[in-house]
Write an enzyme that holds these catalytic residues in place. Structure first.
Site, PDB file in Angstrom:
ATOM      1  N   HIS A   1       0.844  -1.202   0.000  1.00 51.53           N
ATOM      2  CA  HIS A   1       0.000   0.000   0.000  1.00 51.53           C
ATOM      3  C   HIS A   1       0.877   1.249   0.000  1.00 51.53           C
ATOM      4  CE1 HIS A   1       1.024   0.115   4.242  1.00 51.53           C
ATOM      5  NE2 HIS A   1       0.526  -1.084   4.378  1.00 51.53           N
TER       6      HIS A   1
HETATM    7  C1  T46 Z   1       2.890   1.145   6.892  1.00 55.11           C
HETATM    8  C2  T46 Z   1       3.692  -0.076   7.162  1.00 55.11           C
HETATM    9  C3  T46 Z   1       5.156   0.202   7.315  1.00 55.11           C
HETATM   10  C4  T46 Z   1      -4.556   0.082  13.099  1.00 55.11           C
HETATM   11  O1  T46 Z   1      -5.710  -0.130  13.498  1.00 55.11           O
HETATM   12  N1  T46 Z   1      -3.787   1.093  13.653  1.00 55.11           N
HETATM   13  C5  T46 Z   1      -2.530   1.359  13.231  1.00 55.11           C
HETATM   14  O2  T46 Z   1      -1.888   2.294  13.756  1.00 55.11           O
HETATM   15  C6  T46 Z   1      -1.980   0.558  12.181  1.00 55.11           C
HETATM   16  C7  T46 Z   1      -0.562   0.830  11.681  1.00 55.11           C
HETATM   17  C8  T46 Z   1      -2.737  -0.449  11.635  1.00 55.11           C
HETATM   18  N2  T46 Z   1      -4.000  -0.673  12.094  1.00 55.11           N
HETATM   19  C9  T46 Z   1      -4.775  -1.771  11.504  1.00 55.11           C
HETATM   20  C10 T46 Z   1      -5.120  -1.617  10.033  1.00 55.11           C
HETATM   21  C11 T46 Z   1      -5.249  -3.043   9.576  1.00 55.11           C
HETATM   22  O3  T46 Z   1      -6.561  -3.511   9.839  1.00 55.11           O
HETATM   23  O4  T46 Z   1      -4.005  -2.960  11.591  1.00 55.11           O
HETATM   24  C12 T46 Z   1      -4.275  -3.811  10.482  1.00 55.11           C
HETATM   25  C13 T46 Z   1      -2.985  -4.209   9.794  1.00 55.11           C
HETATM   26  O5  T46 Z   1      -2.456  -3.058   9.120  1.00 55.11           O
HETATM   27  P1  T46 Z   1      -1.706  -3.174   7.728  1.00 55.11           P
HETATM   28  O6  T46 Z   1      -2.196  -4.348   6.968  1.00 55.11           O
HETATM   29  O7  T46 Z   1      -1.783  -1.848   7.058  1.00 55.11           O
HETATM   30  O8  T46 Z   1      -0.219  -3.476   8.211  1.00 55.11           O
HETATM   31  P2  T46 Z   1       1.113  -3.428   7.364  1.00 55.11           P
HETATM   32  O9  T46 Z   1       2.153  -4.100   8.179  1.00 55.11           O
HETATM   33  O10 T46 Z   1       0.912  -3.916   5.972  1.00 55.11           O
HETATM   34  O11 T46 Z   1       1.438  -1.841   7.224  1.00 55.11           O
HETATM   35  C14 T46 Z   1       1.843  -1.086   8.363  1.00 55.11           C
HETATM   36  C15 T46 Z   1       1.090   0.245   8.403  1.00 55.11           C
HETATM   37  O12 T46 Z   1      -0.327  -0.014   8.361  1.00 55.11           O
HETATM   38  C16 T46 Z   1       1.456   1.136   7.225  1.00 55.11           C
HETATM   39  O13 T46 Z   1       0.994   2.442   7.466  1.00 55.11           O
HETATM   40  O14 T46 Z   1       3.371   2.070   6.256  1.00 55.11           O
HETATM   41  O15 T46 Z   1       3.240  -0.826   8.308  1.00 55.11           O
END
Ligand code: T46
Length: 138
Positions: free
Chosen positions: A48
């Site tokens: 993303h």
């Molecule tokens: C990024 C990379 C480096 C929350 O509810 N609060 C938060 O502060 C974050 C970061 C995530 N979430 C929720 C959103 C999704 O439902 O946690 C779930 C997993 O998030 P995501 O699939 O986006 O995780 P990554 O590891 O792919 O990405 C994360 C960050 O979301 C993103 O901003 O830049 O780490």
């Protein structure tokens, strides 16, 4: 994208202490901190970009590859040193690959969590790049 050296104090008996300050060492106010851990070796996250969020990533333990794509070119950065920080601005597609068991990815962010800031569809990301949604320096 910019790699910064996080200040550290090393002591051969006591170990090291690294630190950074909002606005003094990184170019934004920190509104949120999160960290990602217990990812199996070879695990991939990300996929993303963000409309406006700015972040600094650092790896306090282990080895994580970060692949950044501005819509024109890809760059890979290896985070394997706790005193190295990776600043990522808005409009950059990112993928993270866990190269070592129990690696920990820590992130400080310029904004509170906001799902509407995410672009999770690659075609939409490329469309926005081509429309000039983000001002690129080059
Ligand atoms: C990024 C990379 C480096 C929350 O509810 N609060 C938060 O502060 C974050 C970061 C995530 N979430 C929720 C959103 C999704 O439902 O946690 C779930 C997993 O998030 P995501 O699939 O986006 O995780 P990554 O590891 O792919 O990405 C994360 C960050 O979301 C993103 O901003 O830049 O780490």
């Amino acid at each position: 994208m910019k790699i910064i050296n996080i200040k550290e104090l090393k002591d051969k008996n006591l170990g090291s202490l690294a630190f950074f300050e909002s606005m003094n060492d990184i170019p934004f106010e920190i509104k949120r901190v999160y960290y990602i851990y217990h990812v199996p070796k070879g695990g991939e996250r990300g996929g993303h970009a963000h409309k406006s969020l700015r972040q600094m990533l650092f790896c306090t333990y282990g080895k994580i590859e970060i692949i950044l794509n501005d819509g024109y070119e890809k760059n890979s950065v290896l985070l394997d040193n706790p005193s190295q920080g990776l600043l990522i601005g808005e409009g950059i597609w990112r993928d993270m690959i866990w190269l070592q068991e129990e690696s920990v990815l820590c992130v400080v962010a310029s904004e509170y969590y906001d799902e509407t800031d995410y672009i999770r569809n690659y075609d939409e990301f490329i469309r926005l790049v081509k429309e000039g949604y983000w001002k690129r320096e080059n």
